[in-house]
Design an enzyme around this catalytic site. Sequence first.
Site, PDB file in Angstrom:
ATOM      1  N   ASP A  29       0.847  -1.202   0.000  1.00  0.00           N
ATOM      2  CA  ASP A  29       0.000   0.000   0.000  1.00  0.00           C
ATOM      3  C   ASP A  29       0.880   1.250   0.000  1.00  0.00           C
ATOM      4  O   ASP A  29       0.742   2.131  -0.850  1.00  0.00           O
ATOM      5  CB  ASP A  29      -0.926  -0.012   1.220  1.00  0.00           C
ATOM      6  N   GLU A 282       1.999  -6.127  -5.272  1.00  0.00           N
ATOM      7  CA  GLU A 282       1.649  -5.319  -6.446  1.00  0.00           C
ATOM      8  C   GLU A 282       2.846  -4.527  -6.983  1.00  0.00           C
ATOM      9  O   GLU A 282       3.171  -4.598  -8.166  1.00  0.00           O
ATOM     10  CB  GLU A 282       0.505  -4.358  -6.085  1.00  0.00           C
TER      11      GLU A 282
HETATM   12  O1  TRH Z   1       4.714  -5.970   0.561  1.00  0.00           O
HETATM   13  P1  TRH Z   1       3.762  -6.554  -0.400  1.00  0.00           P
HETATM   14  O2  TRH Z   1       3.427  -7.948  -0.185  1.00  0.00           O
HETATM   15  O3  TRH Z   1       2.493  -5.687  -0.387  1.00  0.00           O
HETATM   16  C1  TRH Z   1       1.160  -5.912  -0.497  1.00  0.00           C
HETATM   17  C2  TRH Z   1       0.408  -5.673   0.741  1.00  0.00           C
HETATM   18  O4  TRH Z   1       0.341  -6.896   1.428  1.00  0.00           O
HETATM   19  C3  TRH Z   1      -0.938  -5.147   0.454  1.00  0.00           C
HETATM   20  O5  TRH Z   1      -1.763  -5.113   1.571  1.00  0.00           O
HETATM   21  C4  TRH Z   1      -1.572  -5.926  -0.649  1.00  0.00           C
HETATM   22  O6  TRH Z   1      -2.761  -5.359  -0.906  1.00  0.00           O
HETATM   23  C5  TRH Z   1      -0.690  -5.817  -1.845  1.00  0.00           C
HETATM   24  O7  TRH Z   1       0.567  -6.379  -1.562  1.00  0.00           O
HETATM   25  C6  TRH Z   1      -1.272  -6.479  -3.055  1.00  0.00           C
HETATM   26  O8  TRH Z   1       4.354  -6.427  -1.883  1.00  0.00           O
HETATM   27  P2  TRH Z   1       4.645  -5.212  -2.872  1.00  0.00           P
HETATM   28  O9  TRH Z   1       3.379  -4.640  -3.378  1.00  0.00           O
HETATM   29  O10 TRH Z   1       5.567  -5.708  -3.848  1.00  0.00           O
HETATM   30  O11 TRH Z   1       5.366  -4.116  -1.995  1.00  0.00           O
HETATM   31  C7  TRH Z   1       6.686  -4.205  -1.582  1.00  0.00           C
HETATM   32  C8  TRH Z   1       7.336  -2.839  -1.614  1.00  0.00           C
HETATM   33  O12 TRH Z   1       8.583  -2.878  -0.932  1.00  0.00           O
HETATM   34  C9  TRH Z   1       7.624  -2.366  -3.016  1.00  0.00           C
HETATM   35  O13 TRH Z   1       7.321  -0.994  -3.143  1.00  0.00           O
HETATM   36  C10 TRH Z   1       9.123  -2.553  -3.168  1.00  0.00           C
HETATM   37  C11 TRH Z   1       9.563  -2.277  -1.758  1.00  0.00           C
HETATM   38  N1  TRH Z   1      10.882  -2.798  -1.377  1.00  0.00           N
HETATM   39  C12 TRH Z   1      11.835  -1.895  -0.960  1.00  0.00           C
HETATM   40  O14 TRH Z   1      11.594  -0.681  -0.926  1.00  0.00           O
HETATM   41  N2  TRH Z   1      13.045  -2.375  -0.574  1.00  0.00           N
HETATM   42  C13 TRH Z   1      13.365  -3.702  -0.603  1.00  0.00           C
HETATM   43  O15 TRH Z   1      14.491  -4.082  -0.250  1.00  0.00           O
HETATM   44  C14 TRH Z   1      12.353  -4.614  -1.055  1.00  0.00           C
HETATM   45  C15 TRH Z   1      12.668  -6.079  -1.111  1.00  0.00           C
HETATM   46  C16 TRH Z   1      11.124  -4.125  -1.422  1.00  0.00           C
END
Ligand code: TRH
Length: 387
Positions: A29, A282
Amino acid sequence: MASSRSMCPVPPQSGCWDLFCSVVDNFGDIGVCWRLARQLAEEHGISVRLWVDDLHSAGRLIPSLDTGQASQWVDGVEVRRWDASFPAVEPGQVVLAAFACRLPEVFVEAMARRLPRPVWINLEYLSAEGWVADCHALPSPHPRLPLVEHFFFPGFDPRTGGVLREAGYAARRAAFPVNGFRSALGLPPPVPGELCVSLFSYENAGLAGLLEAWRQASRPVTCLVPEGRVVASLAPALGAGRLEVGDRFQRGALTVQVLPFVEQRRYDELLWACDLNFVRGEDSFVRAQWAARPFVWHIYPQDEDAHMVKLDAFLERFGAGLDGGPRRALADFWHAWNRGQGAAEAWPAFEAALPALAEHGERWAERLEAAGELASKLVQFCELKIE
Ligand code: TRH
């Protein structure tokens, strides 16, 4: 009255927008909201006020954020802590509610009083399902107040809102030094035939079998794992206790290294440095597509397996243009990974399909570009609606 309450202390070039982010769990999010907020500010000159109800989660992606501060400017974005008691503020020209989060009632009342009325957008979750294009941009009048909410759907079709991609993405990627990235982690330059994998995933019962397949592989496999949920499945699979950032394990052909969670801008570097990326949720899912490398999506699990419908909708869309063999191998492996069983059995066919998937990734990134860029589409949409 408006001047002391207004939250646009910097004269905006293109208006002032409020973006509301409620952190349900994990980082998706805030990940999408932070990326969007930065783009609106940096690329469109918009003064963005980002309301976040969980600054601690936000702080993982934005290390310069002071999680003790209720209000601060970071990277040209005004980040405000969204507390239960909401301050009296003048709403901006555009109000974005991310992922159907419920806006504070006092703020909605203020929106109804503001003239001209704000453009009210509900930014939805990304989905490849066919109905998304039909619902994109639909209006929904408020039952009581003189306000209209619009549903803005990200998507893979030109008739949707598209997906986020920063204007400077291609240049950043072209300037990225893979060997420098690896050497900062204490890794040598890649050896011929090596498979480098990033693993950003939820817990997965199928991981142990997959690691075993990689251990026995005929070529070196380097698996880079950002600290987080999947580490809970990694530790027992490696026969290790508590894993720490920087830990490295050698098991046969397999090297596993635990990486720190990095600032959001730098996550792309990990994807660029790898031949295969496991992603989730996402935002990382979209980044893997821009990286144009083979990837595996661990979709966010929903009740009654609703997520599997979304997974298949994406596979269907993404798989168009892929030959039958790689297409089947892709679907089989993604299903196995998302079910948490059978990944090791599905691996050989998937591995054989990686060269075809790498080529396909480039073509897919072009198709994605043709669907349009979300921040720009949002700005265009709002410009038409602003009274
Ligand atoms: O963290 P996620 O699983 O997020 C979600 C939430 O669970 C949410 O509630 C749900 O609705 C949604 O998924 C579908 O996965 P996501 O979306 O990939 O987010 C991870 C974020 O973390 C992304 O912006 C990349 C960031 N990130 C970093 O900034 N640094 C890092 O080292 C890593 C591995 C990721």
